[in-house]
Design an enzyme around this catalytic site. Structure first.
Site, PDB file in Angstrom:
ATOM      1  CE1 TYR A   1      19.580  -3.327 -12.785  1.00 32.90           C
ATOM      2  CE2 TYR A   1      19.486  -1.040 -12.100  1.00 32.90           C
ATOM      3  CZ  TYR A   1      19.291  -2.002 -13.058  1.00 32.90           C
ATOM      4  OH  TYR A   1      18.799  -1.643 -14.282  1.00 32.90           O
TER       5      TYR A   1
ATOM      6  CE  LYS B   1      15.995  -1.426 -11.412  1.00 32.87           C
ATOM      7  NZ  LYS B   1      16.069  -0.955 -12.787  1.00 32.87           N
TER       8      LYS B   1
ATOM      9  CD  GLU C   1      11.875  -3.535 -20.559  1.00 31.88           C
ATOM     10  OE1 GLU C   1      11.377  -2.888 -19.631  1.00 31.88           O
ATOM     11  OE2 GLU C   1      12.600  -4.531 -20.386  1.00 31.88           O
TER      12      GLU C   1
ATOM     13  CG  LEU D   1      12.240  -3.891 -14.544  1.00 36.44           C
ATOM     14  CD1 LEU D   1      12.825  -5.106 -13.830  1.00 36.44           C
ATOM     15  CD2 LEU D   1      13.111  -2.681 -14.326  1.00 36.44           C
TER      16      LEU D   1
END
Ligand SMILES: Cc1ncc(COP(=O)(O)O)c(C=O)c1O
Length: 295
Positions: free
Chosen positions: A32, A149, A182, A206
């Site tokens: 996505y 992703k 993250e 990411l």
């Protein structure tokens, strides 16, 4: 009423249907993108499309959409959903197989879905109105390809919910060696003595479009430098400033981590400067991104 795109059709969201055999539904087998719309234009579309194409290639979904085809679909979708500030969600799955089998089906056509929703969380015009967010640290329990992703977001969802259950806004994740990776849905930056750092864009995070833009703006402006390096947990607690970044939340200061105040607990001078650069860039490029079709 929101009009969505699904496999060649534009239709009201309530009427959009996919097969229960869709591999996105059965396996989380898809990828996505989330792209902000500022001033009616898609912001950093080329960078988001590059990442989408990379994610598709990494999971071996062969989607024969070129730049023009994406552009045509999105310009029509923007026209059907007018709005200055929105967020675009795009999802591509491997499509529906005839039976539920792990191996890739040969007969399936990818499912392509896109929708626009209101975007409420972006930075206010005056940076003085920004309140720092609160975060907790958690051990990163996700898989080893966080650079894709993927729509398989269970790890991120559970981490994020743990943060919400603890009455904070974000979970900052640490790998088994206690190094920063993250946030559950954001990238993280730390600032110490004017030096800005963020973890390297390897398979553990990411590579955020906002992260990359922040690094580019910092390095071009040259008042501060930004290094991509391993950041041990201690540095989070010794930092003068910690920020999170994402397309929808932009660049936000973190005021409290695990109940400990970060720096003064207020948005820092370096954040003010970099968020200002980001806002100026967004305003300048406000009319340059992909925009609605004119007919
Ligand atoms: C896990 C994770 N990291 C980082 C980001 C930030 O990426 P971007 O700046 O491209 O929105 C996101 C955004 O959804 C995310 O889910």
């Amino acid at each position: 009423m929101s009009i969505v795109y699904l496999n060649g059709e534009y239709l009201p969201q309530q009427e959009a249907r996919i097969s229960v055999m869709d591999r996105g539904f059965l396996f989380g087998d898809g990828v996505y993108e989330v792209v902000p719309v500022f001033n009616g234009h898609l912001f950093r579309w080329d960078q988001h499309l590059n990442r989408l194409q990379r994610s598709l290639a990494e999971i071996r979904i062969d989607l024969d959409w070129d730049h023009d085809k994406w552009q045509k679909m999105l310009r029509t979708l923007l026209l059907k959903n007018p709005g200055r500030t929105q967020t675009l969600y795009i999802q591509v799955t491997r499509g529906a197989g005839v039976t539920r089998r792990h191996g890739f089906p040969t007969e399936a056509e990818p499912t392509v879905f896109a929708m626009l929703s209101p975007l409420e969380s972006h930075l206010p015009d005056s940076l003085n109105k920004v309140s720092p967010i609160h975060a907790i640290t958690l051990q990163d329990h996700r898989w080893q390809r966080c650079d894709i992703k993927s729509i398989s977001l269970l790890g991120n969802v559970l981490h994020h919910q743990e943060a919400l259950d603890a009455k904070v806004d974000e979970a900052i994740l640490l790998n088994a060696r206690g190094e920063l990776t993250e946030g559950s849905a954001t990238n993280v930056f730390v600032v110490k003595d004017g030096e800005i750092s963020t973890p390297p864009a390897d398979r553990n995070i990411l590579g955020g479009v906002t992260r990359d833009l922040a690094i580019e703006l910092i390095n071009t402006d040259a008042r501060y430098t930004c290094s991509e390096r391993i950041i041990p947990k201690d540095e989070l607690f010794l930092a003068d400033e910690v920020w999170i970044t994402s397309s929808n939340r932009e660049i936000l200061p973190v005021g409290v981590i695990d109940g400990c105040t970060v720096g003064t607990g207020q948005p820092g001078a370096v954040w003010h400067h970099v968020a200002g650069l980001y806002q100026a860039f967004r305003q300048q490029s406000g009319n340059a991104g992909l925009k609605p079709a004119t007919n």
